[in-house]
Design an enzyme around this catalytic site. Structure first.
Site, PDB file in Angstrom:
ATOM      1  N   HIS B 219      21.155  52.326   9.182  1.00  0.00           N
ATOM      2  CA  HIS B 219      22.008  53.163   8.342  1.00  0.00           C
ATOM      3  C   HIS B 219      21.346  54.458   7.935  1.00  0.00           C
ATOM      4  CE1 HIS B 219      24.621  49.785   8.429  1.00  0.00           C
ATOM      5  NE2 HIS B 219      25.491  50.330   7.622  1.00  0.00           N
ATOM      6  N   SER B 223      24.542  55.107  13.654  1.00  0.00           N
ATOM      7  CA  SER B 223      24.578  54.595  15.022  1.00  0.00           C
ATOM      8  C   SER B 223      24.361  55.704  16.032  1.00  0.00           C
ATOM      9  CB  SER B 223      25.942  53.959  15.301  1.00  0.00           C
ATOM     10  OG  SER B 223      26.076  52.757  14.619  1.00  0.00           O
ATOM     11  N   LYS B 247      37.982  47.028  15.138  1.00  0.00           N
ATOM     12  CA  LYS B 247      37.500  46.842  16.491  1.00  0.00           C
ATOM     13  C   LYS B 247      36.553  45.637  16.565  1.00  0.00           C
ATOM     14  CE  LYS B 247      35.647  49.372  20.388  1.00  0.00           C
ATOM     15  NZ  LYS B 247      35.281  50.664  20.925  1.00  0.00           N
ATOM     16  N   ASP B 248      35.695  45.498  15.558  1.00  0.00           N
ATOM     17  CA  ASP B 248      34.771  44.359  15.564  1.00  0.00           C
ATOM     18  C   ASP B 248      35.515  43.039  15.417  1.00  0.00           C
ATOM     19  OD1 ASP B 248      32.362  45.635  16.025  1.00  0.00           O
ATOM     20  OD2 ASP B 248      32.019  46.087  13.916  1.00  0.00           O
ATOM     21  N   GLU B 291      15.071  26.611  28.783  1.00  0.00           N
ATOM     22  CA  GLU B 291      16.475  26.997  28.753  1.00  0.00           C
ATOM     23  C   GLU B 291      16.644  28.320  29.501  1.00  0.00           C
ATOM     24  OE1 GLU B 291      18.495  24.419  27.580  1.00  0.00           O
ATOM     25  OE2 GLU B 291      19.066  25.332  25.676  1.00  0.00           O
TER      26      GLU B 291
HETATM   27  C1  HEM Z   1      18.012  31.615  14.947  1.00  0.00           C
HETATM   28  C2  HEM Z   1      18.829  30.638  14.761  1.00  0.00           C
HETATM   29  C3  HEM Z   1      18.704  29.321  15.489  1.00  0.00           C
HETATM   30  C4  HEM Z   1      18.530  29.094  16.834  1.00  0.00           C
HETATM   31  C5  HEM Z   1      18.426  30.152  17.956  1.00  0.00           C
HETATM   32  C6  HEM Z   1      18.480  27.652  17.019  1.00  0.00           C
HETATM   33  C7  HEM Z   1      18.309  27.019  18.245  1.00  0.00           C
HETATM   34  C8  HEM Z   1      18.295  25.642  18.448  1.00  0.00           C
HETATM   35  C9  HEM Z   1      18.260  24.990  19.725  1.00  0.00           C
HETATM   36  C10 HEM Z   1      18.194  25.683  21.089  1.00  0.00           C
HETATM   37  C11 HEM Z   1      18.314  23.643  19.506  1.00  0.00           C
HETATM   38  C12 HEM Z   1      18.386  22.523  20.566  1.00  0.00           C
HETATM   39  C13 HEM Z   1      19.855  22.262  20.797  1.00  0.00           C
HETATM   40  C14 HEM Z   1      20.158  21.033  21.617  1.00  0.00           C
HETATM   41  O1  HEM Z   1      19.892  21.046  22.838  1.00  0.00           O
HETATM   42  O2  HEM Z   1      20.681  20.087  21.030  1.00  0.00           O
HETATM   43  C15 HEM Z   1      18.336  23.440  18.090  1.00  0.00           C
HETATM   44  C16 HEM Z   1      18.369  22.189  17.474  1.00  0.00           C
HETATM   45  C17 HEM Z   1      18.386  21.991  16.108  1.00  0.00           C
HETATM   46  N1  HEM Z   1      18.464  22.972  15.116  1.00  0.00           N
HETATM   47 FE1  HEM Z   1      18.537  24.974  15.457  1.00  0.00          FE
HETATM   48  N2  HEM Z   1      18.625  27.027  15.803  1.00  0.00           N
HETATM   49  C18 HEM Z   1      18.753  28.003  14.837  1.00  0.00           C
HETATM   50  C19 HEM Z   1      18.909  27.799  13.490  1.00  0.00           C
HETATM   51  C20 HEM Z   1      18.808  26.564  12.837  1.00  0.00           C
HETATM   52  C21 HEM Z   1      18.845  26.366  11.408  1.00  0.00           C
HETATM   53  C22 HEM Z   1      18.961  27.463  10.354  1.00  0.00           C
HETATM   54  C23 HEM Z   1      18.743  25.030  11.181  1.00  0.00           C
HETATM   55  C24 HEM Z   1      18.736  24.386   9.780  1.00  0.00           C
HETATM   56  C25 HEM Z   1      18.056  23.360   9.504  1.00  0.00           C
HETATM   57  C26 HEM Z   1      18.663  24.359  12.463  1.00  0.00           C
HETATM   58  C27 HEM Z   1      18.564  22.974  12.664  1.00  0.00           C
HETATM   59  C28 HEM Z   1      18.476  22.340  13.894  1.00  0.00           C
HETATM   60  C29 HEM Z   1      18.402  20.913  14.084  1.00  0.00           C
HETATM   61  C30 HEM Z   1      18.411  19.855  12.984  1.00  0.00           C
HETATM   62  C31 HEM Z   1      18.341  20.692  15.473  1.00  0.00           C
HETATM   63  C32 HEM Z   1      18.220  19.332  16.208  1.00  0.00           C
HETATM   64  C33 HEM Z   1      19.535  18.684  16.403  1.00  0.00           C
HETATM   65  C34 HEM Z   1      20.233  19.127  17.679  1.00  0.00           C
HETATM   66  O3  HEM Z   1      19.659  19.088  18.754  1.00  0.00           O
HETATM   67  O4  HEM Z   1      21.397  19.508  17.592  1.00  0.00           O
HETATM   68  N3  HEM Z   1      18.701  25.325  13.446  1.00  0.00           N
HETATM   69  N4  HEM Z   1      18.330  24.660  17.459  1.00  0.00           N
END
Ligand code: HEM
Lengths: 276, 438
Positions: B219, B223, B247-248, B291
């Site tokens: 800001h 942009s 637009k968004d 991945e």
């Molecule tokens: C930048 C944001 C985030 C990214 C890029 C991200 C990415 C991921 C990925 C790639 C997995 C594996 C998914 C799978 O194959 O099941 C995962 C699992 C998990 N994430 Fe995140 N995550 C994010 C934010 C969060 C936040 C804020 C939490 C809060 C606690 C969280 C909790 C979990 C939990 C508990 C799992 C394991 C359960 C599962 O596999 O579904 N994540 N996350």
């Protein structure tokens, strides 16, 4: 300075890579497994709906029950489905008393209330299907060193799972002349190493007698059990798809309205020549 | 910031005036996302992706926090707890698929966002800090996604964690010690899983904080735009609201529709089947891959197959993979061309598209087994990647003959609609040349 440094670093990386690229390669002998390995045959699954697209379509309850019967009468000798609870069978169309009766047919490991010794009790609807072998060592001891995997998730744990299971259990055949199958293993071109430790589970048509009159063929058994295993791997499949249809419809309408309002908001900017 | 012609917030209610002298939150929003923020009027759909990335992060946080309520970070039951979420938690399957697919979509959106910046020269002055903050977000995202993937404690979780953490042991002398310290052991185990869960929960909120800085840094200059020419006057801008909010919103609708198609109909298409097999330290999968969104970097890591200058191949790979990301931090000072947008840089534009193709090719190589011809292709593609940023870009910036720039944004917009500008409307505010990049 930054650019000179970058040029230096860049040249070093590029040279290191090109140096690697010009190295002679060891001659590779073509992998015979790859030449003989087959991709699973594509099947039209009723639960994938029109066009086999997987958008509409629900499980055929009769087929799920038949698949469960095949699992119970054949596969359960070696494979568990330990992530599934008896109560989950309600989704196959079984009634509560039927589920109770099925559960009762299984012995669940337990502790004797008086002596504290390990014992077993009759299954309850809330129990999971028990393991076939207490642990991996017991399984391998009984299976000639091989480990029959738990089948609850198998259709998700293999590439193209449902087709793979169908092809695998119907795909046994004689090995080609140039392929040696070790003792105790069976030739199966759908299995990753071609030599699978599982004896052909489907021996003949008529091996399982269906109560609903469906003709019992090996292919039918394989389709039914693969459908059943698709359900065990994803019991929420139907909810997923029906929610999906509603969600996508909603989003399409929302997006369409969003487009109209976008066009409307911008109409003055895009139409008349901009003035200061 | 703002341009002098920005509208100012006027509270219209008593409550509005009361708040404005105490916590001027409405004023902040009005100035940042409302009618008080003048925005170039020629932004195309590629400029939707910043907002989409923000939405993707919010989706990850919301679904993640709820998943965290049911997830158990213990190697004995982690996999079972994920399956419990899939089977027994109300709509748990939806949360988990949204989170897993959401991570992929987050990266897809951010990649488009980054390449948009590369094409239109958005990393150039006065937006260098904005670019650097974006790269910090990207690094944090990669760490977050990597650790999230480990949480599932499937086969690919475990072996991916093993391969990636092993990279630290390539560092001479202290490598092994760092490796053991990071893992809390000699191989991924309960201590690793626990700290990964803790960090996976923490980092998204740090990302959120950096995004606030990123938007703040946006800001100040405002942009960039497809012409790369600075805003010269009010005729070049429209208020953010309602123009870009509308637009968004439309862009968000398209995004969410595609997202929903994947979540509900192809939830596992972007994942690895091996991760539905519980982790087993005794059984190595035949093909360990990260991945898809990390594959290009994985390809660079694998591209070094021979020792060179007395440095072992493995260390080269680690250095190169790190450098592949870190060099982007230097980009504003490597590309010294005064022209921002590639629309006016005929030569650089060609190399831009070669880079896009090269990155896709790297992604393909990253997913292949270490076999010819893929190893060699991966080596050449990696070599191009480094040559592009470290050699070609600085050189082009010196020798390229750029096309004439439009005098102003509004003039280029009018040209696009086949009209001539009303006399005196263009170029009446200040000089027409963009500032050189140094
Ligand atoms: C930048 C944001 C985030 C990214 C890029 C991200 C990415 C991921 C990925 C790639 C997995 C594996 C998914 C799978 O194959 O099941 C995962 C699992 C998990 N994430 Fe995140 N995550 C994010 C934010 C969060 C936040 C804020 C939490 C809060 C606690 C969280 C909790 C979990 C939990 C508990 C799992 C394991 C359960 C599962 O596999 O579904 N994540 N996350």
């Amino acid at each position: 300075m930054v650019r000179l440094g970058a040029l230096g670093v860049g040249l070093v990386f590029v040279l290191a890579l090109l140096w690697g690229a010009v190295q002679p390669r060891d001659a590779v002998t073509p992998d015979p497994v790859r030449a003989l390995h087959l991709a699973p045959t594509e099947i039209e699954w009723s639960y994938r709906g029109p066009g086999n697209l997987g958008i509409f379509g629900t499980f055929d309850r009769g087929q799920l029950q038949r698949g469960f019967q095949v699992y119970k009468e054949i596969c359960s000798a070696c494979h568990s489905i330990h992530r599934v609870a008896f109560r989950d069978l309600a989704a196959l169309g079984f009634s509560a008393p039927e589920i109770k009766a099925i559960a009762k047919g299984y012995d669940i490991p337990s502790i004797d209330e008086k002596t504290g010794e390990p014992t077993t009790r009759k299954g309850l609807p809330s129990d999971k299907f028990p393991l076939v072998y207490a642990n991996e060592i017991a399984a391998r001891a009984a299976q000639n060193g091989a480990l029959p995997p738990d089948l609850s998730l198998i259709t998700k744990a293999r590439e193209d799972g449902p087709n793979y299971v169908h092809s695998l259990i119907t795909g046994y055949r004689d090995a080609p002349a140039n392929w040696k199958v070790p003792d105790g293993l069976y030739y199966n071109p759908y299995f990753r190493s071609l030599n699978v430790a599982m004896p052909p589970p489907l021996a003949a048509d008529g091996q399982v007698t269906y109560a609903d009159g469906t003709k019992g063929t090996k292919d039918q058994y394989a389709r039914d059990v693969a459908t059943f295993l698709t359900w065990t791997a994803e019991p929420k499949l139907e909810a997923r798809k029906s929610t999906g249809v509603a969600a996508v419809l909603f989003l399409l309408i929302m997006t369409g309205l969003g487009y109209l309002s976008y066009k409307r908001v911008w109409a003055d900017i895009k139409r008349k020549p901009a003035s200061i | 910031m703002s341009f002098p012609w920005a509208k100012h917030y006027e509270p219209t209610t008593d409550f509005g005036r009361y708040m404005d002298s105490r916590l001027p939150l409405p004023r902040l929003v009005y100035g940042a996302l409302g009618a008080g923020y003048p925005t170039p009027k020629n932004l195309n759909y590629f400029y939707n992706f910043g907002v989409l990335a923000g939405v993707a992060l919010v989706i990850q946080i919301i679904t993640g926090v709820v998943l965290g309520m049911h997830y158990a970070a213990n190697t004995g039951i982690a996999f079972d707890s994920v399956e419990f979420i899939m089977r027994d938690v109300n709509n748990g399957w939806m949360l988990r698929y949204m989170h897993a697919v959401g991570a992929s979509f987050f990266f897809a959106v951010v990649y488009v966002h980054i390449f948009r910046g590369l094409y239109y020269g958005s990393y150039k002055p006065p937006r260098e800090v904005l670019w650097l903050l974006g790269l910090v977000i990207f690094l944090l995202m990669m760490a977050t996604a990597f650790m999230g993937y480990v949480l599932v404690w499937g086969q690919m979780s475990f072996w991916g964690a093993t391969v990636i953490t092993n990279l630290f042991s390539a560092v001479p002398i202290v490598g092994e010690a760092i490796h053991t310290w990071l893992l809390g052991g000699f191989s991924p185990d309960n201590a690793t899983l626990n700290r990964f869960f803790s960090l996976h929960y923490l980092l998204p909120f740090i990302i959120f904080g950096v995004i606030i800085l990123h938007v703040w840094a946006l800001h100040i200059p405002g942009s960039n735009n497809p012409t790369g020419v600075d805003v010269k006057g009010p005729q070049d801008t429209v208020p953010f609201h309602p123009y870009y909010t509308a637009k968004d919103f439309f862009g968000l609708g398209v995004y969410l529709t595609i997202f929903a198609i994947f979540v509900f109909f192809l939830p596992n298409a972007l994942g690895e089947v091996d991760n539905y097999i519980p982790a087993n330290p005794l059984s190595t999968p035949p093909h360990i891959v990260p991945e898809w969104y990390l594959l290009p970097f994985y390809a660079i890591l694998k591209a070094f197959t021979t020792n060179f200058l007395f440095i072992p191949a493995k260390l080269w790979g680690v250095l190169a993979m790190l450098s592949a990301i870190l060099l982007l931090f230097f980009l504003p000072w490597l590309d010294t061309s005064p022209v921002r947008s590639n629309s006016y840089r005929p030569l650089n534009r060609i190399f831009f598209w070669v880079l896009v193709a090269d990155c896709i090719l790297l992604g393909v190589c990253g997913g292949k087994l270490a076999e010819e011809p893929w190893v060699r292709i991966g080596q050449l593609a990696s070599a191009y990647y480094f040559a592009h940023f470290l050699i070609i870009i600085p050189l082009i910036a010196r020798f390229e003959k750029t096309l004439p720039l439009p005098n102003s944004i509004s003039e280029s917009v009018l040209a696009k609609y086949g009209r001539t500008p009303p006399p005196g409307s263009a170029g009446s505010f200040g000089g027409t040349m963009p500032q050189p990049a140094e």
